[in-house]
Design an enzyme around this catalytic site. Structure first.
Site: not given
Length: 295
Positions: A138, A152, A156
């Site tokens: 992650s 992004y 994650k």
């Protein structure tokens, strides 16, 4: 070498950055590696020809057919996958309004859906053997959001939720899941070959977008994290009988996550009375374990 070696590792996104460092650490440890990346020729250039401990395969994790074929080939070659490292991913670092629906889809196809597809393909063999380790790479951005991280960080954050939930589901089969949360590491993550920015600039965001890109450009290749040391750390975690579900990598990650914990605790304390006021009246109060059993 671990007492359990030689193990077989299946690593995605292995041609560069953290993935390549993990492959090298594993090979140096005497284990076997199935190294995968979009372009097999880059893997051969990086690690050399296949051997009795190395198998390089072309794999786009967003392609379900390629995922199934790669896992089948790995199992046919080595008989088992002991450790899965879901590392393939990239950063789309842009203001949300300057990103397109196609940007969103692409970010999730690789960072989340691809990770889930590879995990789904590997789990049956691990479950049958009642053993396995899964490392989902992650980011500190999986716990701490910020400007330019709308795509992004969201992908994650989803990896975090998936990993924590999956860990509870498969622990009964002797399978350990650890989500790895690196801070800034010296890789090409922020180089033009990897990072992506918004393609539809909006004047209202021009100042902040320019400042953020300048920040990332200055950070590239100047990060504190050492990929080789992360590779060694994963070997340590793979050997541990009770690895953590979450593991922060790097002093910056530790600091940022501690700050997030402190802010969460402060908000929880400040708004506790209002939070508790939303309970309705009921005759039977379920036991805490029953409320949280799904976790």
């Amino acid at each position: 070498m671990s007492a359990n070696s030689p193990r077989t590792w299946f690593i995605t996104g292995a041609s560069r950055g953290l993935g390549a460092a993990i492959v090298r650490a594993v090979l140096d440890n005497g284990d076997r590696v199935v190294a995968t990346a979009r372009r097999r020729e880059v893997l051969v250039e990086t690690f050399g020809d296949d051997s009795d401990r190395l198998l390089s395969l072309a794999l786009d994790v967003a392609d379900a057919g390629q995922v199934a074929a790669a896992v089948e080939t790995a199992l046919a070659r080595f008989g088992a996958i002991d450790v899965l490292v879901n590392n393939a991913g990239y950063g789309h670092l842009a203001i949300f309004e300057e990103s397109t629906p196609a940007d969103i889809q692409a970010q999730f196809d690789t960072n989340l859906f691809g990770l889930m597809q590879v995990t789904r393909a590997v789990l049956p063999s691990m479950r049958a053997r009642r053993a396995g380790r899964i490392f989902n790479i992650s980011s500190v951005g999986g716990l701490v959001g910020g400007e330019s991280g709308t795509l992004y960080c969201t992908s994650k954050f989803a990896v975090e939720g998936f990993s924590e939930s999956l860990a509870a589901e498969v622990a009964r089969f002797g399978i350990h899941v650890t989500v790895v949360e690196p801070g800034f590491f010296r890789t090409d993550f922020l180089e033009p070959t990897s990072v992506r920015y918004g393609s539809h600039p909006i004047p209202d965001y021009a100042e902040v977008a320019t400042a953020l890109k300048s920040f990332y450009d200055a950070r590239s290749r100047n990060q504190a994290g050492d990929p080789e040391k992360l590779g060694q750390a994963l070997l340590t975690l793979a050997d541990h009988p009770n690895p953590p579900v979450r593991w922060a990598a790097g002093s910056d990650a530790v600091g940022m996550i501690q700050g997030k914990i402190d802010r969460l605790q402060a908000d929880l304390d400040a708004w506790r009375e209002l939070s508790l006021s939303t309970d309705g009246e009921f005759e039977f109060a379920p036991e805490p374990d029953a409320v949280t059993a799904w976790r």
